[in-house]
Enzyme design. Sequence first.
Site, mmCIF file in Angstrom:
data_model
loop_
_atom_site.group_PDB
_atom_site.id
_atom_site.type_symbol
_atom_site.label_atom_id
_atom_site.label_comp_id
_atom_site.label_asym_id
_atom_site.label_seq_id
_atom_site.Cartn_x
_atom_site.Cartn_y
_atom_site.Cartn_z
ATOM 1 N N HIS A 1 -79.958 -70.256 -60.506
ATOM 2 C CA HIS A 1 -81.142 -71.039 -60.160
ATOM 3 C C HIS A 1 -81.541 -70.783 -58.698
ATOM 4 O O HIS A 1 -82.729 -70.600 -58.392
ATOM 5 C CB HIS A 1 -80.860 -72.530 -60.356
ATOM 6 C CG HIS A 1 -81.087 -73.024 -61.748
ATOM 7 N ND1 HIS A 1 -80.378 -72.545 -62.824
ATOM 8 C CD2 HIS A 1 -81.948 -73.965 -62.245
ATOM 9 C CE1 HIS A 1 -80.773 -73.167 -63.923
ATOM 10 N NE2 HIS A 1 -81.727 -74.029 -63.598
ATOM 11 N N HIS B 1 -72.806 -76.451 -59.621
ATOM 12 C CA HIS B 1 -72.352 -75.389 -58.733
ATOM 13 C C HIS B 1 -71.652 -75.985 -57.522
ATOM 14 O O HIS B 1 -71.947 -77.111 -57.105
ATOM 15 C CB HIS B 1 -73.530 -74.530 -58.241
ATOM 16 C CG HIS B 1 -74.105 -73.636 -59.287
ATOM 17 N ND1 HIS B 1 -73.496 -72.475 -59.697
ATOM 18 C CD2 HIS B 1 -75.250 -73.732 -60.009
ATOM 19 C CE1 HIS B 1 -74.233 -71.893 -60.623
ATOM 20 N NE2 HIS B 1 -75.298 -72.634 -60.834
#
Length: 345
Positions: free
Chosen positions: A218, A270
């Site tokens: 992303h 993450h």
Amino acid sequence: MRDADNENSTAASASASAAAADGQTDRELRRASAAQRQTLRRLLIELFVIVVLTIPICIYEFAVEPERRGFFCDDESIRYPFRDNTVTPLLLGLLTGALPFLVFAVVEYVDSMRAGELSSTVELLGWQLSAWCVELGRQLTYFMFGMLLTFDATEVGKYTIGRLRPHFMAVCQPQLSDGSLCSDPINLHRYVENYECAAEGFTVADVRQARLSFPSGHSSIAFYALLYTALYLQRKLSWRSSKLVRHFLQFLLVMLAWYTALSRVMDSWHHWSDVLTGSLLGVAGALITARYIAKLFQSPFHAVSLGVGLRREDTSATLQEVCPSTPPPYCVNSSYSDDQYCTKV
């Protein structure tokens, strides 16, 4: 008899002119055909490059398993609860695909309209296309090429490293090969390599995704697409009414990328280092594409100003100072004769 000769000469001249015109037409047709073949060859090569760059992405996504890494049962960095994405894949696609396309289309259309070239057409492989559409396609090709490069680099990192996401424990729910669990006191500081994921309430795809933390896809895609769009605006967009509108739009684009990156840590998808590396990867991809591929900041030749900063001076006084010792024709008021000049040189 003389009239007949004149008529024959005129007819011969006309025939020669017609032959020359036919020869010139044939040469123009050959040049046009060669240009069309060259354009077709270039388009096919670029399409082949795009396909080649797409193949590794498909292989990684559908045919390659990420590296299977072990973990410590008491590792708190992978014990975060599972949460849905704030920036979903669909929203990411809109931000990094639809938004740049809209910006490119509007800017190219307005730029062509301001230049009075909105009705200009370009012949491409036998088709008459608007010049601004051709330029739009060129910019989108550069953008897509850089996007694929960034995506490929991200996929290589994900599947090579196989880093566990912060919510790995919640998704995998590992069961050790000896039948024990990580919650058992005997496994408190144990490094586990042989395990199976129970994954109750999750799919096999979820478990697979839980091992693809580094780097953040992303972040890399968002920073590439939105930063490249901001650089594109720096080169293409100009608004005489305000000097701040362009920079405000650039700020919004960069903030969208920044928020996307922050959401990956906020959602426990993450680690911060994954986001940092992905962001740097996207920034590098955008800068390289804008500078060396799209050449957005390459100054055109006519924009180079020659002699800028050179000071103009009246050299007449200096010329008069050297005149007494300078032979003709360099001195206007010299007293040298031609014979004296010849002896000097």
